[in-house]
Design an enzyme around this catalytic site. Sequence first.
Site, PDB file in Angstrom:
ATOM      1  CB  ALA A  29      16.040  26.084 -36.852  1.00  0.00           C
ATOM      2  CG  LEU A  30      16.239  28.560 -30.899  1.00  0.00           C
ATOM      3  CD1 LEU A  30      17.042  29.228 -29.693  1.00  0.00           C
ATOM      4  CD2 LEU A  30      15.390  27.228 -30.389  1.00  0.00           C
ATOM      5  CG  HIS A  31      10.057  29.377 -34.626  1.00  0.00           C
ATOM      6  ND1 HIS A  31       9.003  29.157 -33.620  1.00  0.00           N
ATOM      7  CD2 HIS A  31      10.295  27.895 -34.786  1.00  0.00           C
ATOM      8  CE1 HIS A  31       8.897  28.076 -33.318  1.00  0.00           C
ATOM      9  NE2 HIS A  31       9.722  27.092 -34.264  1.00  0.00           N
ATOM     10  N   GLY A  33       7.982  30.888 -31.514  1.00  0.00           N
ATOM     11  CA  GLY A  33       7.461  29.711 -30.873  1.00  0.00           C
ATOM     12  C   GLY A  33       8.242  29.324 -29.379  1.00  0.00           C
ATOM     13  CG  HIS A  34      11.786  27.278 -30.620  1.00  0.00           C
ATOM     14  ND1 HIS A  34      12.081  27.572 -31.894  1.00  0.00           N
ATOM     15  CD2 HIS A  34      11.713  25.941 -30.433  1.00  0.00           C
ATOM     16  CE1 HIS A  34      12.190  26.132 -32.557  1.00  0.00           C
ATOM     17  NE2 HIS A  34      12.037  25.325 -31.780  1.00  0.00           N
ATOM     18  N   GLY A 147       5.644  22.533 -26.254  1.00  0.00           N
ATOM     19  CA  GLY A 147       4.557  23.363 -26.993  1.00  0.00           C
ATOM     20  C   GLY A 147       3.508  22.582 -27.436  1.00  0.00           C
ATOM     21  CE  LYS A 149       5.074  23.706 -34.579  1.00  0.00           C
ATOM     22  NZ  LYS A 149       5.313  22.581 -35.294  1.00  0.00           N
ATOM     23  CD  GLN A 153       7.621  16.793 -29.125  1.00  0.00           C
ATOM     24  OE1 GLN A 153       8.297  16.157 -29.782  1.00  0.00           O
ATOM     25  NE2 GLN A 153       7.806  18.192 -28.807  1.00  0.00           N
ATOM     26  CB  SER A 185       6.910  25.130 -37.874  1.00  0.00           C
ATOM     27  OG  SER A 185       7.611  24.053 -38.191  1.00  0.00           O
TER      28      SER A 185
END
Length: 279
Positions: A29-31, A33-34, A147, A149, A153, A185
């Site tokens: 579900a790339l956006h 950010g990716h 990331g 964000k 992680q 996101s």
Amino acid sequence: MQIFTSTQEAQRWTLENKKRRVLVPTMGALHRGHMELIRIARDAAGPEGEVAVSIFVNPLQFEPGSDFERYPRSESSDEELCRKAGVDLLYRPGQNEMYAPDRSVFVEEILLSNTLCGKSRPGHFRGVCTVVAKLFNIIAPNAAVFGEKDFQQLAIVRRMVRDLNFPIEIIGAPIVREPDGLACSSRNRYLNPEERAQASVLRKACLSALEFVKVVRSASDIVAAARAMIERAPLARIDYVELVDAETLQPLESLGERSLLALAVFFGKTRLIDNIQLA
Ligand code: AMP
């Protein structure tokens, strides 16, 4: 662009192909950010190197009853975006390609995982570490981009790489935001228009904390200011707002040298996170 759905084929290819390789692990579900992570990977790979993207919605990192089933999946547009971004290798395994039904080995980080999102999502980081370790073994990258964000992680992956001696450089990427400040996101698409409009309060809370630390140093005052800002949004339900050390992720009593304000807030069933480095 090479596309692999078979783990065996992907691993054979990466073993035979000795180029410098930079991996961007995603759940699809790339956006934007990716796409920024992919751009950073391209730079880090250099003109002779290659960029690998993995897309796998990892069941191990979803707690029971969470959004695994309804997590957005958009295979064909993801593929198109990767192609346009000049990705060399797309690894997109099916569920059965990743885990044996009788799997019995996991990777668990036991210190940094106990705070922040780890408290609200038991088992989440064990799932993340296990899948990232597997991706590192399958794709054999020289570097991997994560990331900021998902700050916790990133810190946990760095710790795993250090403690398990993966010969892989971990590159942190700054948060990419929507025009109103909300961090991009895949989960933003769950928000209804009213929730979406109020969700920008996460960024406002972070920025108000940044203003506040010019005059106040106590963690409880800084956290209280951020909470008060979030509470102005009637649909927001706070999971946590904490001031922590950016490396150890342990709570701070007052502003230190590496202070990070981290927050998680529900809008309906959708849990959003954000963070800001305050010092
Ligand atoms: P996900 O597909 O949500 O698992 O995210 C894959 C990678 O993209 C992770 O390293 C995330 O931290 C990173 N990422 C997701 N959203 C953003 C964003 N808005 N800015 C920067 N990195 C992001």
